[in-house]
Design a protein around this motif. Sequence first.
Motif, PDB file in Angstrom:
ATOM      1  N   GLY A 116       0.788  -1.229   0.000  1.00 47.17           N
ATOM      2  CA  GLY A 116       0.000   0.000   0.000  1.00 47.17           C
ATOM      3  C   GLY A 116       0.823   1.283   0.000  1.00 47.17           C
ATOM      4  N   MET A 117       2.143   1.163  -0.086  1.00 50.48           N
ATOM      5  CA  MET A 117       3.001   2.352  -0.044  1.00 50.48           C
ATOM      6  C   MET A 117       2.771   3.289  -1.229  1.00 50.48           C
ATOM      7  SD  MET A 117       6.625   0.710   1.255  1.00 50.48           S
ATOM      8  CE  MET A 117       7.555   2.227   1.043  1.00 50.48           C
ATOM      9  N   ILE A 118       2.461   2.728  -2.406  1.00 52.17           N
ATOM     10  CA  ILE A 118       2.230   3.568  -3.586  1.00 52.17           C
ATOM     11  C   ILE A 118       0.931   4.347  -3.401  1.00 52.17           C
ATOM     12  CG2 ILE A 118       1.909   3.596  -6.088  1.00 52.17           C
ATOM     13  CD1 ILE A 118       3.536   0.903  -6.098  1.00 52.17           C
ATOM     14  N   ALA A 119      -0.108   3.651  -2.967  1.00 51.51           N
ATOM     15  CA  ALA A 119      -1.382   4.320  -2.702  1.00 51.51           C
ATOM     16  C   ALA A 119      -1.222   5.377  -1.610  1.00 51.51           C
ATOM     17  CB  ALA A 119      -2.446   3.299  -2.300  1.00 51.51           C
ATOM     18  N   ALA A 120      -0.460   5.060  -0.575  1.00 49.32           N
ATOM     19  CA  ALA A 120      -0.240   6.019   0.510  1.00 49.32           C
ATOM     20  C   ALA A 120       0.477   7.263  -0.004  1.00 49.32           C
ATOM     21  CB  ALA A 120       0.553   5.373   1.643  1.00 49.32           C
ATOM     22  N   ALA A 121       1.470   7.083  -0.858  1.00 45.99           N
ATOM     23  CA  ALA A 121       2.188   8.232  -1.417  1.00 45.99           C
ATOM     24  C   ALA A 121       1.229   9.106  -2.223  1.00 45.99           C
ATOM     25  CB  ALA A 121       3.353   7.767  -2.285  1.00 45.99           C
ATOM     26  N   CYS A 122       0.354   8.464  -2.990  1.00 47.51           N
ATOM     27  CA  CYS A 122      -0.613   9.222  -3.793  1.00 47.51           C
ATOM     28  C   CYS A 122      -1.581   9.998  -2.911  1.00 47.51           C
ATOM     29  CB  CYS A 122      -1.382   8.292  -4.718  1.00 47.51           C
ATOM     30  SG  CYS A 122      -0.380   7.583  -6.048  1.00 47.51           S
ATOM     31  N   THR A 123      -2.080   9.352  -1.890  1.00 51.61           N
ATOM     32  CA  THR A 123      -3.100   9.995  -1.048  1.00 51.61           C
ATOM     33  C   THR A 123      -2.503  10.939  -0.006  1.00 51.61           C
ATOM     34  OG1 THR A 123      -3.201   8.061   0.409  1.00 51.61           O
ATOM     35  CG2 THR A 123      -4.782   8.166  -1.422  1.00 51.61           C
ATOM     36  N   ASP A 124      -1.177  10.991   0.091  1.00 50.52           N
ATOM     37  CA  ASP A 124      -0.536  12.007   0.933  1.00 50.52           C
ATOM     38  C   ASP A 124      -0.755  13.400   0.359  1.00 50.52           C
ATOM     39  OD1 ASP A 124       0.423  10.379   2.939  1.00 50.52           O
ATOM     40  OD2 ASP A 124       2.473  10.277   2.160  1.00 50.52           O
ATOM     41  N   LEU A 125      -1.019  13.486  -0.927  1.00 49.70           N
ATOM     42  CA  LEU A 125      -1.226  14.775  -1.588  1.00 49.70           C
ATOM     43  C   LEU A 125      -2.679  15.211  -1.415  1.00 49.70           C
ATOM     44  CD1 LEU A 125      -0.135  17.035  -3.438  1.00 49.70           C
ATOM     45  CD2 LEU A 125      -0.861  15.635  -5.379  1.00 49.70           C
ATOM     46  N   ALA A 126      -2.874  16.373  -0.845  1.00 44.19           N
ATOM     47  CA  ALA A 126      -4.227  16.919  -0.704  1.00 44.19           C
ATOM     48  C   ALA A 126      -4.851  17.072  -2.083  1.00 44.19           C
ATOM     49  CB  ALA A 126      -4.175  18.270   0.002  1.00 44.19           C
ATOM     50  N   GLY A 127      -6.112  16.699  -2.199  1.00 43.52           N
ATOM     51  CA  GLY A 127      -6.818  16.799  -3.473  1.00 43.52           C
ATOM     52  C   GLY A 127      -6.642  15.588  -4.364  1.00 43.52           C
ATOM     53  N   SER A 128      -5.970  14.547  -3.861  1.00 44.46           N
ATOM     54  CA  SER A 128      -5.720  13.366  -4.693  1.00 44.46           C
ATOM     55  C   SER A 128      -7.010  12.636  -5.060  1.00 44.46           C
ATOM     56  CB  SER A 128      -4.750  12.406  -4.009  1.00 44.46           C
ATOM     57  OG  SER A 128      -5.241  11.997  -2.752  1.00 44.46           O
ATOM     58  N   SER A 129      -8.105  12.901  -4.359  1.00 42.83           N
ATOM     59  CA  SER A 129      -9.371  12.258  -4.716  1.00 42.83           C
ATOM     60  C   SER A 129      -9.838  12.686  -6.112  1.00 42.83           C
ATOM     61  CB  SER A 129     -10.452  12.545  -3.683  1.00 42.83           C
ATOM     62  OG  SER A 129     -10.658  13.941  -3.572  1.00 42.83           O
ATOM     63  N   ASP A 130      -9.258  13.753  -6.650  1.00 43.05           N
ATOM     64  CA  ASP A 130      -9.572  14.165  -8.019  1.00 43.05           C
ATOM     65  C   ASP A 130      -9.098  13.139  -9.042  1.00 43.05           C
ATOM     66  OD1 ASP A 130     -10.509  16.561  -6.988  1.00 43.05           O
ATOM     67  OD2 ASP A 130      -8.789  17.745  -7.674  1.00 43.05           O
ATOM     68  N   ARG A 160       8.382   1.631  -4.776  1.00 47.44           N
ATOM     69  CA  ARG A 160       7.387   2.711  -4.831  1.00 47.44           C
ATOM     70  C   ARG A 160       7.833   3.809  -5.790  1.00 47.44           C
ATOM     71  NH1 ARG A 160       7.767   6.333   0.120  1.00 47.44           N
ATOM     72  NH2 ARG A 160       9.563   6.934  -1.141  1.00 47.44           N
ATOM     73  N   ASP A 161       9.077   4.256  -5.624  1.00 50.87           N
ATOM     74  CA  ASP A 161       9.579   5.373  -6.423  1.00 50.87           C
ATOM     75  C   ASP A 161       9.636   5.025  -7.909  1.00 50.87           C
ATOM     76  OD1 ASP A 161       9.783   6.686  -4.011  1.00 50.87           O
ATOM     77  OD2 ASP A 161      11.980   6.660  -3.959  1.00 50.87           O
ATOM     78  N   HIS A 162      10.081   3.815  -8.224  1.00 53.37           N
ATOM     79  CA  HIS A 162      10.181   3.407  -9.634  1.00 53.37           C
ATOM     80  C   HIS A 162       8.795   3.269 -10.259  1.00 53.37           C
ATOM     81  CE1 HIS A 162      12.097   1.793 -13.173  1.00 53.37           C
ATOM     82  NE2 HIS A 162      11.245   0.772 -13.147  1.00 53.37           N
ATOM     83  N   ALA A 163       7.872   2.689  -9.528  1.00 50.70           N
ATOM     84  CA  ALA A 163       6.507   2.507 -10.051  1.00 50.70           C
ATOM     85  C   ALA A 163       5.900   3.855 -10.431  1.00 50.70           C
ATOM     86  CB  ALA A 163       5.635   1.812  -9.013  1.00 50.70           C
ATOM     87  N   LEU A 164       6.068   4.839  -9.580  1.00 51.86           N
ATOM     88  CA  LEU A 164       5.517   6.176  -9.830  1.00 51.86           C
ATOM     89  C   LEU A 164       6.259   6.877 -10.965  1.00 51.86           C
ATOM     90  CD1 LEU A 164       5.020   7.265  -6.116  1.00 51.86           C
ATOM     91  CD2 LEU A 164       3.191   6.840  -7.781  1.00 51.86           C
ATOM     92  N   ALA A 165       7.582   6.799 -10.963  1.00 52.75           N
ATOM     93  CA  ALA A 165       8.384   7.500 -11.974  1.00 52.75           C
ATOM     94  C   ALA A 165       8.092   6.994 -13.378  1.00 52.75           C
ATOM     95  CB  ALA A 165       9.873   7.350 -11.652  1.00 52.75           C
ATOM     96  N   VAL A 166       7.962   5.690 -13.539  1.00 52.93           N
ATOM     97  CA  VAL A 166       7.689   5.140 -14.876  1.00 52.93           C
ATOM     98  C   VAL A 166       6.297   5.540 -15.348  1.00 52.93           C
ATOM     99  CG1 VAL A 166       7.378   3.004 -16.204  1.00 52.93           C
ATOM    100  CG2 VAL A 166       9.364   3.277 -14.701  1.00 52.93           C
ATOM    101  N   LEU A 167       5.331   5.544 -14.444  1.00 57.54           N
ATOM    102  CA  LEU A 167       3.982   5.971 -14.829  1.00 57.54           C
ATOM    103  C   LEU A 167       3.997   7.437 -15.276  1.00 57.54           C
ATOM    104  CD1 LEU A 167       1.019   5.357 -15.198  1.00 57.54           C
ATOM    105  CD2 LEU A 167       0.681   5.839 -12.754  1.00 57.54           C
ATOM    106  N   VAL A 168       4.707   8.285 -14.554  1.00 56.52           N
ATOM    107  CA  VAL A 168       4.818   9.688 -14.938  1.00 56.52           C
ATOM    108  C   VAL A 168       5.461   9.799 -16.322  1.00 56.52           C
ATOM    109  CG1 VAL A 168       6.030  11.861 -14.431  1.00 56.52           C
ATOM    110  CG2 VAL A 168       4.833  10.639 -12.606  1.00 56.52           C
TER     111      VAL A 168
END
Length: 167
Positions: free
Chosen positions: A36-50, A152-160
Amino acid sequence: MSEPHADHADHAVHSLADLLRPLGWHLATAESCTGGMIAAACTDLAGSSDWFDRGFVTYSNEAKSEMLGVDSALITQDGAVSESVARAMAAGAQREAGVEAAVAVTGIAGPGGGSEAKPVGTVWFAWALPGWVWAECRHFEGDRAAVRTQTRDHALAVLVSALQAMP
């Protein structure tokens, strides 16, 4: 004290938000070794429910099958840490959540559980965008926390990067 590499995840999540929001797209995660670390990183950002829809933590093989529709025969044949299972997890998260974007990770964070063929630090990633699912295997060094953070970092970076490269 802040988590090492937290700035990498923060930067990637801000970029994800900036890329997904204008498209009206949503993201789902399917996580095994990161719990759940990737989801947690995403939801740490306010407004991520958008743009963030949900995270599936599918640590057990049964959860992968029940929640994401991963064929148990695939897990038996190739192992939970494999390209085929990672791809099925990403496609399953995309399908089950009804989202445009998904990321999946399955790996061996350690300290135990590794083998000669799949040593500790082996992680299979898969990403899904409309009409496109791709996968990659990486081998990370370090202890359990380091492997999970790098995952976590690689999963997010490649998606970006993939979203930035879209026409």
